[in-house]
Motif scaffolding. Structure first.
Motif, PDB file in Angstrom:
ATOM      1  N   ASP A  67      -2.131  -3.643  -5.727  1.00 15.08           N
ATOM      2  CA  ASP A  67      -3.077  -4.262  -4.805  1.00 15.08           C
ATOM      3  C   ASP A  67      -2.816  -5.761  -4.800  1.00 15.08           C
ATOM      4  O   ASP A  67      -3.066  -6.442  -5.787  1.00 15.08           O
ATOM      5  CB  ASP A  67      -4.511  -3.974  -5.245  1.00 15.08           C
ATOM      6  N   ARG A  86      -4.028  -7.973  -2.576  1.00 12.27           N
ATOM      7  CA  ARG A  86      -5.018  -8.809  -1.873  1.00 12.27           C
ATOM      8  C   ARG A  86      -5.476  -9.966  -2.725  1.00 12.27           C
ATOM      9  O   ARG A  86      -5.734 -11.066  -2.251  1.00 12.27           O
ATOM     10  CB  ARG A  86      -6.217  -7.954  -1.457  1.00 12.27           C
ATOM     11  N   THR A 141      -2.044  -5.033 -11.855  1.00 11.40           N
ATOM     12  CA  THR A 141      -2.685  -4.860 -10.549  1.00 11.40           C
ATOM     13  C   THR A 141      -1.821  -5.236  -9.342  1.00 11.40           C
ATOM     14  O   THR A 141      -1.745  -4.493  -8.374  1.00 11.40           O
ATOM     15  CB  THR A 141      -3.977  -5.693 -10.522  1.00 11.40           C
ATOM     16  N   SER A 177       0.808  -1.220   0.000  1.00  8.25           N
ATOM     17  CA  SER A 177       0.000   0.000   0.000  1.00  8.25           C
ATOM     18  C   SER A 177       0.843   1.272   0.000  1.00  8.25           C
ATOM     19  O   SER A 177       0.312   2.370  -0.165  1.00  8.25           O
ATOM     20  CB  SER A 177      -0.978  -0.005   1.182  1.00  8.25           C
ATOM     21  N   ARG A 211      -2.655   1.176   4.203  1.00  7.97           N
ATOM     22  CA  ARG A 211      -3.621   1.717   3.240  1.00  7.97           C
ATOM     23  C   ARG A 211      -4.457   2.809   3.916  1.00  7.97           C
ATOM     24  O   ARG A 211      -4.755   3.838   3.335  1.00  7.97           O
ATOM     25  CB  ARG A 211      -4.511   0.584   2.698  1.00  7.97           C
ATOM     26  N   GLY A 226      -9.582  -6.617  -8.601  1.00  7.42           N
ATOM     27  CA  GLY A 226      -9.770  -5.336  -7.927  1.00  7.42           C
ATOM     28  C   GLY A 226     -11.124  -4.697  -8.198  1.00  7.42           C
ATOM     29  O   GLY A 226     -11.801  -4.233  -7.285  1.00  7.42           O
TER      30      GLY A 226
END
Ligand SMILES: [Co+2]
Ligand SMILES: [Co+2]
Lengths: 468, 468
Positions: B288, B290, B207, A232, A271, B298
């Motif tokens: 990102d 995640r 991403t 982030s 973030r 995303g």
């Protein structure tokens, strides 16, 4: 097993690159328990521009930050970035100040000293290195990476051998502008591993978008430690995302062994924290490839653009970019990093506006006559002559510049006592004053008011994009 | 010589990913002369969500855009992204509409058809592929990349062989979410190159921050064509920067031969153009990561977050992310791409809010009973049974879904005539109506007013960061 280790730069270079070095200690401490569990090689958390920012903008005592971080990170090595004989200031200090500074840093919590010098002059590393070795801490000596006709693999190998001889525990390749291309990194690391028996750590900014590939190829070539930043606060002018590198290497011989889920928790924390600093964010967060041709770091480019704008000469930017290459060559190919990037850039602007070398800046003169140390390559003798004449000097300085500086700690201590109005002062306060004599007195006065605090402003919702 | 070619996505996927698909033709045409000089494999410039955006938001005729781009790019192939039997709409069309659409696209300027299907069912490629082959244009068939227990290298090799048998001129690995890791890309490309004798193009979103490394390793494994975006619209949820890949490969066996200075001019142009679309920018432009754990793209993540927020259940996001893995498995491991990403995501939200499969969405039912084609893996029979009961069906559809759709072009043509109030209509207008029957009538009415125009708002100056 060629396991790779990571150093996370989230507490220093990440916010220095993305958020104008504004992150407060208060925004760091809550996540330290998690950071301390990760198992990094080190956390870069001190030095660079953070010291300056602490006292100039945050009303924070940088030494207190270091102590608090050390306490909050009992299991993780804290790395600091130290500008050789400049320490964290903008001039060369006497050896006794260098020694005192390094001792205090070690005592307050620094475990890894990453030491660099803008012109890659090994003599500028010497005092800091010797002091750091004496503390028993890890000493990492740094090669500032540049791509000029002078900077061949052989020149880096030669420098690496000199730094190894200085007593380095490891070497760092510092690519401050994202110039280090993946296959070049591979060749360079291979050559360095062959020449010196030291771990190599790669510091490559993401500016041009190639850093993740560069770290990957560097690992393939044998680099043991890579600099990353939790996602982030990664990318843009910052660094490769930590989780990304962990996931890339998972299951390969380079596996870092780090826990992605723990890292994702840390990423989620930052973030949110990042929102507190929105007003300091650089406006462009993608990839800037201009430097791959101009060799000019992004931060330097913005400075040049505003200098030219002030002079009503915004249309001259391309000319200035070309002139930078000329100045860099004439000045003996110094890598473009603080402070040489500013010196070379401003001189290039002057050359374009007033004619080539019709007006030399004071810093240009100092660099030309050797006051910053020995530049990598021979300089243009005509230009050196101009500088010598302007400074009324006979010839260039060829000894170590700091040899001309008599010990100065006692004098600085006396001045600090006067400022604080006491006859007993902490060595840390003397060093703070030594670093930033203009800012420190004011900071000492306001220190008791405690640190500033940043909070997030509410954000307008944006349209979401479909995935395809 | 393993030279690598590049397809630049700046005119399609870049602004679809970063600027909500809003870029107007007027902002594309001025730079086309330069783009046409680069020597790309192709420029992706049509299809995907651009058609929808043209008539819904820009009051632009997408066919007119195609013709203008074709005229402005005489030396460069124009690529379009086509969603198999869905074309550019959101349902399966009859084969005659598919054929007419592909013919019209070829006639108006498409040179490369990149065809994909959300569930990777080769039968959904068939009609579009056959029509595209007949036009004599390049037909690229696409493997949508997912990382599930089902998606082994062998499953991709099997699919590649099927797509090769359909008559593909090249294959594309479509990694819509940045899940394709560099060393996995290497293994996958190696395996595909061994199995099929076709050029392979890599489409990997930036991403997660690994796309540049992924493209690099894919080239090492033999991928001949890479998807990139000019730097000023690269990274974030977009793609690897074009100049970056050019510079990485320069002087290696993968050298693209492209001119970085020309590319920098193009980047400068789009750096300015991007300012016109600031209000459409995604708020987060970094990496990102995640998705590397959740596998959720995303864009989908943002949608889920707002769905949950509407329900006052924002705290359930982690539960939903876990549930997505369950739903994806129960539904036969469809890759998470439009429209399956929405279907699986919404069902996961329903499962969390109302109990697992207590409420099936209409789209979930359709997917479960085979109306979208054959999913990669066997589905959960219990869940399929629920869908069959709800739809009052005996058993799953096992034939090609489009076999159930009778030809419909004439009917659509008649409807279009009625809407336009003429008895002679262009085939392109019929196809526009066929794609978006709810939006098209309004668009036809306002078309003569011409396209909307976006302009930049003045920007507040930001603090510059030092380079170190
Ligand atoms: Co895409
Ligand atoms: Co740095």
């Amino acid at each position: 097993m060629a396991k790779v280790q990571l150093t996370d730069l989230v507490l220093r270079d990440a916010h220095q690159s993305l958020l104008a070095t504004r992150m407060t200690t208060a925004d760091m401490l809550p996540i330290c328990p998690q950071l301390d569990k990760v198992g990094y090689f080190a956390l870069e958390a001190w030095g660079g521009a953070t010291f300056d920012s602490c006292i100039r903008f945050l009303n924070e005592d940088p030494w207190e930050r270091l102590r608090q971080l050390k306490k909050a990170l009992p299991n993780t090595k804290i790395m600091m970035l130290l500008r050789g004989q400049n320490l964290l200031g903008y001039r060369h200090y006497a050896d006794d100040v260098v020694t005192k500074f390094v001792e205090a840093a070690a005592k307050n919590g620094v475990d890894v000293f990453r030491i660099f010098d803008a012109v890659n002059d090994p003599r500028n590393f010497k005092a800091a290195t010797e002091a750091a070795k004496k503390t028993g801490k890890h000493v990492q000596l740094t090669i500032s990476y540049a791509t000029t006709p002078f900077h061949t693999i052989q020149s880096y190998v030669d420098l690496a051998k000199e730094l190894a001889a200085e007593g380095a525990d490891s070497l760092c390749i510092k690519d401050m502008a994202g110039l280090l291309k993946p296959y070049d990194a591979y060749e360079l690391v291979k050559a360095l591993k062959k020449a010196v028996d030291l771990p190599i750590e790669i510091h490559s900014h993401a500016t041009t978008g190639m850093s993740v590939a560069t770290l990957t190829k560097a690992a393939e070539a044998g680099a043991e430690i890579l600099d990353t930043v939790i996602s982030s606060l990664a990318m843009g002018t910052s660094h490769s995302p930590t989780e990304t590198m962990v996931e890339i290497f998972k299951g390969t011989q380079f596996d870092t062994g780090l826990d992605t889920n723990l890292l994702l928790d840390i990423a989620a924390y930052f973030r949110e924290v990042r929102k507190n600093y929105k007003k300091f964010e650089s406006s462009f967060l993608g990839a800037d490839t201009r430097i791959l041709v101009s060799q000019v770091p992004g931060g330097m480019l913005s400075n040049l653009e505003s200098q030219l704008k002030e002079q009503g000469a915004s249309d001259k930017i391309d000319e200035v970019l070309k002139e930078i290459a000329v100045v860099q060559k004439d000045f003996g190919y110094p890598p473009l990093v603080t402070p040489t990037s500013q010196i070379v850039g401003t001189q290039a602007v002057f050359n374009v506006l007033f004619g080539r070398y019709n007006k030399l800046t004071g810093e240009s003169m100092d660099l030309l006559v050797g006051k910053y140390g020995k530049c990598p390559a021979p300089k243009n003798p005509e230009v050196v002559k101009k500088a010598l004449e302007a400074l009324k000097m006979e010839k260039e300085i060829t000894h170590r510049p700091a040899d001309d500086i008599p010990n100065e700690f006692s004098k600085l201590e006396e001045e600090t006592k006067k400022i604080l109005g006491t006859d007993k002062v902490a060595v840390e306060d003397v060093l703070t004053y030594a670093m930033f004599p203009k800012v420190a007195p004011d900071f000492f006065k306001k220190r008791d008011q405690g640190p500033v605090k940043f909070t997030a402003e509410p954000e307008a919702p944006k349209a979401a994009a479909p995935a395809a």
